[in-house]
Each structure stands twice: as C-alpha cells, then as structure tokens.
Motif scaffolding. Structure first.
Motif, PDB file in Angstrom:
ATOM      1  N   LEU A  34       0.767  -1.431  -0.004  1.00 24.26           N
ATOM      2  CA  LEU A  34      -0.113  -0.075  -0.073  1.00 24.26           C
ATOM      3  C   LEU A  34       0.659   1.256   0.066  1.00 24.26           C
ATOM      4  O   LEU A  34       1.918   0.968   0.544  1.00 24.26           O
ATOM      5  N   ASN A  35       0.398   2.336  -0.685  1.00 25.23           N
ATOM      6  CA  ASN A  35       0.936   3.683  -0.569  1.00 25.23           C
ATOM      7  C   ASN A  35       0.605   4.342   0.844  1.00 25.23           C
ATOM      8  O   ASN A  35      -0.296   3.844   1.306  1.00 25.23           O
ATOM      9  N   ASP A  36       0.860   5.396   1.019  1.00 24.16           N
ATOM     10  CA  ASP A  36       0.548   6.158   2.335  1.00 24.16           C
ATOM     11  C   ASP A  36      -0.746   6.249   2.322  1.00 24.16           C
ATOM     12  O   ASP A  36      -1.645   6.207   3.495  1.00 24.16           O
ATOM     13  N   THR A  37      -1.709   6.630   1.205  1.00 30.59           N
ATOM     14  CA  THR A  37      -3.024   6.727   1.221  1.00 30.59           C
ATOM     15  C   THR A  37      -3.967   5.505   1.628  1.00 30.59           C
ATOM     16  O   THR A  37      -4.761   5.465   2.344  1.00 30.59           O
ATOM     17  N   GLY A  38      -3.479   4.501   0.721  1.00 26.99           N
ATOM     18  CA  GLY A  38      -3.821   3.180   0.838  1.00 26.99           C
ATOM     19  C   GLY A  38      -3.753   2.753   2.406  1.00 26.99           C
ATOM     20  O   GLY A  38      -4.709   2.342   3.128  1.00 26.99           O
ATOM     21  N   ALA A  39      -2.666   3.050   3.014  1.00 31.08           N
ATOM     22  CA  ALA A  39      -2.513   2.615   4.423  1.00 31.08           C
ATOM     23  C   ALA A  39      -3.236   3.492   5.443  1.00 31.08           C
ATOM     24  O   ALA A  39      -3.726   2.746   6.315  1.00 31.08           O
ATOM     25  N   PHE A  40      -3.721   4.586   4.915  1.00 25.93           N
ATOM     26  CA  PHE A  40      -4.251   5.633   5.706  1.00 25.93           C
ATOM     27  C   PHE A  40      -5.799   4.869   5.802  1.00 25.93           C
ATOM     28  O   PHE A  40      -6.545   4.872   6.664  1.00 25.93           O
ATOM     29  N   LEU A  41      -6.390   4.613   4.605  1.00 22.73           N
ATOM     30  CA  LEU A  41      -7.544   4.032   4.595  1.00 22.73           C
ATOM     31  C   LEU A  41      -7.813   2.681   5.014  1.00 22.73           C
ATOM     32  O   LEU A  41      -8.775   2.575   5.724  1.00 22.73           O
ATOM     33  N   PHE A  42      -6.839   1.800   5.047  1.00 22.40           N
ATOM     34  CA  PHE A  42      -6.679   0.477   5.529  1.00 22.40           C
ATOM     35  C   PHE A  42      -6.884   0.586   6.957  1.00 22.40           C
ATOM     36  O   PHE A  42      -7.728   0.075   7.733  1.00 22.40           O
ATOM     37  N   LYS A  56     -14.878  11.281   3.650  1.00 19.89           N
ATOM     38  CA  LYS A  56     -14.619  12.458   4.724  1.00 19.89           C
ATOM     39  C   LYS A  56     -13.212  12.471   5.148  1.00 19.89           C
ATOM     40  O   LYS A  56     -12.426  13.278   5.354  1.00 19.89           O
ATOM     41  N   ALA A  57     -12.747  11.275   5.700  1.00 15.44           N
ATOM     42  CA  ALA A  57     -11.525  11.181   6.306  1.00 15.44           C
ATOM     43  C   ALA A  57     -10.344  11.657   5.426  1.00 15.44           C
ATOM     44  O   ALA A  57      -9.472  12.336   5.664  1.00 15.44           O
ATOM     45  N   LEU A  58     -10.526  10.998   4.158  1.00 16.09           N
ATOM     46  CA  LEU A  58      -9.527  11.485   3.157  1.00 16.09           C
ATOM     47  C   LEU A  58      -9.351  12.756   2.839  1.00 16.09           C
ATOM     48  O   LEU A  58      -8.524  13.431   2.730  1.00 16.09           O
ATOM     49  N   THR A  59     -10.635  13.658   2.718  1.00 11.67           N
ATOM     50  CA  THR A  59     -10.513  14.937   2.312  1.00 11.67           C
ATOM     51  C   THR A  59     -10.153  15.814   3.357  1.00 11.67           C
ATOM     52  O   THR A  59      -9.614  16.925   3.440  1.00 11.67           O
ATOM     53  N   ASP A  60     -10.258  15.543   4.792  1.00 13.84           N
ATOM     54  CA  ASP A  60      -9.890  15.919   5.884  1.00 13.84           C
ATOM     55  C   ASP A  60      -8.259  15.939   6.271  1.00 13.84           C
ATOM     56  O   ASP A  60      -7.767  16.703   6.488  1.00 13.84           O
ATOM     57  N   GLU A  61      -7.991  14.907   5.731  1.00 16.67           N
ATOM     58  CA  GLU A  61      -6.413  14.226   5.996  1.00 16.67           C
ATOM     59  C   GLU A  61      -5.447  14.933   4.447  1.00 16.67           C
ATOM     60  O   GLU A  61      -4.545  15.381   4.954  1.00 16.67           O
ATOM     61  N   TYR A  62      -6.111  15.030   3.535  1.00 15.34           N
ATOM     62  CA  TYR A  62      -5.395  15.328   2.465  1.00 15.34           C
ATOM     63  C   TYR A  62      -5.981  16.519   1.766  1.00 15.34           C
ATOM     64  O   TYR A  62      -6.798  16.676   1.913  1.00 15.34           O
ATOM     65  N   ASP A  63      -5.223  16.935   0.792  1.00 21.28           N
ATOM     66  CA  ASP A  63      -5.558  18.262  -0.073  1.00 21.28           C
ATOM     67  C   ASP A  63      -6.337  17.680  -1.292  1.00 21.28           C
ATOM     68  O   ASP A  63      -5.708  17.720  -2.234  1.00 21.28           O
ATOM     69  N   VAL A  64      -7.541  17.019  -1.000  1.00 23.01           N
ATOM     70  CA  VAL A  64      -8.071  16.582  -2.264  1.00 23.01           C
ATOM     71  C   VAL A  64      -9.566  16.912  -2.288  1.00 23.01           C
ATOM     72  O   VAL A  64     -10.313  16.903  -1.221  1.00 23.01           O
ATOM     73  N   ASP A  65     -10.170  17.084  -3.327  1.00 24.39           N
ATOM     74  CA  ASP A  65     -11.567  17.179  -3.368  1.00 24.39           C
ATOM     75  C   ASP A  65     -12.503  15.882  -3.191  1.00 24.39           C
ATOM     76  O   ASP A  65     -11.831  14.972  -3.300  1.00 24.39           O
ATOM     77  N   VAL A  66     -13.765  16.073  -2.971  1.00 21.18           N
ATOM     78  CA  VAL A  66     -14.843  15.192  -2.690  1.00 21.18           C
ATOM     79  C   VAL A  66     -14.787  14.094  -3.946  1.00 21.18           C
ATOM     80  O   VAL A  66     -14.594  12.984  -3.893  1.00 21.18           O
TER      81      VAL A  66
END
Length: 87
Positions: A34-42, A56-66
């Motif tokens: 897994l990359n960093d994002t995959g590890a975060f989601l896992f 929501k967790a992904l948009t809160d943690e990273y600079d990414v749109d919905v």
C-alpha cells in the motif's frame, strides 16, 4: 466496511504492507503493498467505517476534493474486495 480479523498493517523498510497472521495466513498468501493513502484508508477500515466516512476522512487528511476522494476510495475498496479482506 470492516477488515477481517487476522490482517495487520506494517511498515517494512518504509513501505506499507498488509500481512495475514494466524488462521488468515492459510487463506491469503503473500502481502498487499500500500502507498501512504492506502495505509491511511486501511487503518480506518480495521475498526469498520462507511464509504462516506472514508471519503470525509480522506478529504480532511489530504488536500483532495470530494470527487477525487470518492474515486480513490472506490478504487481502494475494489482492491480490498478483490483480496477478500472484508468481513
């Protein structure tokens, strides 16, 4: 969505991998990288979480749109399903 018991996330030499332990080792051969994002989601999926909460967790943690987060979460869910890691 919740990850089955017996799968753990480890950081090995700077790379994140999911490895089976115990009984799960007989069902799953190898590791899942897994990359960093995959590890975060896992990590979020270990205790159980909805798709919407993952986005929501992904948009809160990273600079990414919905929209981008939704696509990324869906792709990750598909990858985890392919490995049969959900309860």
């Amino acid at each position: 969505m919740k990850i089955k018991e017996g799968y753990i996330l480890r950081n090995v030499a700077g790379s994140f991998v999911v490895v089976p332990i115990g009984e799960a080792a007989s069902e799953f051969n190898g590791m899942m990288n897994l990359n960093d994002t995959g590890a975060f989601l896992f990590e979020k999926m270990i205790d159980g979480i909805s798709r919407e909460d993952l986005i929501k967790a992904l948009t809160d943690e990273y600079d990414v749109d919905v929209e981008t987060a939704s696509k990324d979460v869906d792709a990750f869910i598909e990858k985890v399903e392919e490995q049969n890691l959900f309860e």
